[in-house]
Design an enzyme around this catalytic site. Structure first.
Site, short mmCIF file in Angstrom:
data_model
loop_
_atom_site.label_atom_id
_atom_site.label_comp_id
_atom_site.label_asym_id
_atom_site.label_seq_id
_atom_site.Cartn_x
_atom_site.Cartn_y
_atom_site.Cartn_z
N ASP A 1 0.83 -1.14 0.09
CA ASP A 1 0.13 -0.04 -0.05
C ASP A 1 0.86 1.32 -0.08
O ASP A 1 2.03 1.16 0.66
CB ASP A 1 -0.89 -0.12 1.27
N HIS B 1 -10.11 -5.51 -2.93
CA HIS B 1 -8.78 -5.58 -2.45
C HIS B 1 -9.02 -5.95 -0.74
O HIS B 1 -9.78 -5.26 -0.10
CB HIS B 1 -7.79 -4.49 -2.47
N HIS C 1 -6.61 -5.89 2.79
CA HIS C 1 -5.64 -5.04 3.47
C HIS C 1 -5.07 -6.14 4.47
O HIS C 1 -5.93 -6.65 5.08
CB HIS C 1 -5.78 -3.90 4.23
P1 5GP Z 1 -9.87 1.42 0.36
O1 5GP Z 1 -10.62 1.60 -0.96
O2 5GP Z 1 -9.74 0.19 1.14
O3 5GP Z 1 -10.70 2.33 1.35
O4 5GP Z 1 -8.41 2.17 0.55
C1 5GP Z 1 -7.52 1.99 -0.67
C2 5GP Z 1 -6.36 1.69 -0.45
O5 5GP Z 1 -5.53 1.85 -1.54
C3 5GP Z 1 -5.53 2.94 0.45
O6 5GP Z 1 -4.80 2.31 1.75
C4 5GP Z 1 -4.44 3.60 -0.43
O7 5GP Z 1 -3.39 4.13 0.20
C5 5GP Z 1 -4.19 2.55 -1.42
N1 5GP Z 1 -3.84 3.12 -2.79
C6 5GP Z 1 -4.47 4.19 -3.37
N2 5GP Z 1 -4.03 4.31 -4.73
C7 5GP Z 1 -2.94 3.61 -4.48
C8 5GP Z 1 -1.82 3.36 -5.53
O8 5GP Z 1 -1.91 3.98 -6.79
N3 5GP Z 1 -0.81 2.29 -5.26
C9 5GP Z 1 -0.78 1.78 -3.96
N4 5GP Z 1 0.17 0.98 -3.85
N5 5GP Z 1 -2.17 1.88 -3.34
C10 5GP Z 1 -2.78 2.86 -3.50
#
Ligand code: 5GP
Ligand code: ZN
Length: 134
Positions: free
Chosen positions: A32, A92, A94
């Site tokens: 992440d 996804h 975590h």
């Molecule tokens: P969620 O959708 O589970 O609320 O959060 C999305 C997660 O994806 C976040 O923890 C954010 O830091 C991560 N994230 C968002 N954009 C990118 C990216 O371009 N690359 C990576 N490696 N992680 C990302």
């Protein structure tokens, strides 16, 4: 169905770089970009699904593989796992390793906190997790 504007589909296609941890035919795991702790890994299906509960491929076996690699890399039994999907609309999971109570989080992982890691540290962590995969 692949989504043209989805950032994780772009990562899957190699159009956006990532710190890759693992890949097989159906899944990709990478660090992440705003880690809640060292080793914070996202495991995604390569095919675009909006939600984890829609994923048809076997998520369980590959989740086990990633969690075990994190346990080994960071010498911990505690890998906090969660699903949010509030930000990126591509399924996804975590995985956030906890080490002990000195890692800045207190007794529980605080998901409002992130740790700052350099590019070199991220590369090094990704490599160590890759080396711990069984
Ligand atoms: P969620 O959708 O589970 O609320 O959060 C999305 C997660 O994806 C976040 O923890 C954010 O830091 C991560 N994230 C968002 N954009 C990118 C990216 O371009 N690359 C990576 N490696 N992680 C990302
Ligand atoms: Zn997608």
């Amino acid at each position: 169905m692949e989504n043209e504007v989805c950032i994780f589909c772009k990562i899957t296609k190699g159009e956006i770089p990532c710190y890759k941890v693992f890949e097989d035919n159906n899944f990709l795991a990478f660090l992440d970009i705003t880690p809640k702790n060292k080793g914070h890994t996202l495991l995604i299906p390569k095919k675009h699904y909006r939600w984890v509960w829609e994923v048809e491929e076997d998520y369980s076996k590959v989740s086990n593989k990633i969690a075990n690699a994190l346990k080994k890399t960071f010498a911990t039994d505690w890998v906090v796992s969660f699903v949010m999907g509030q930000d990126v609309p591509h399924a996804h999971i975590h995985f956030v390793p906890r080490f002990d109570e000195t890692d800045g989080h207190g007794p529980l992982i605080d998901i409002s906190k992130t740790v700052n890691l350099s590019k070199e540290e991220m590369e090094d962590i990704a490599k160590k997790i890759q080396d711990s995969l069984e």
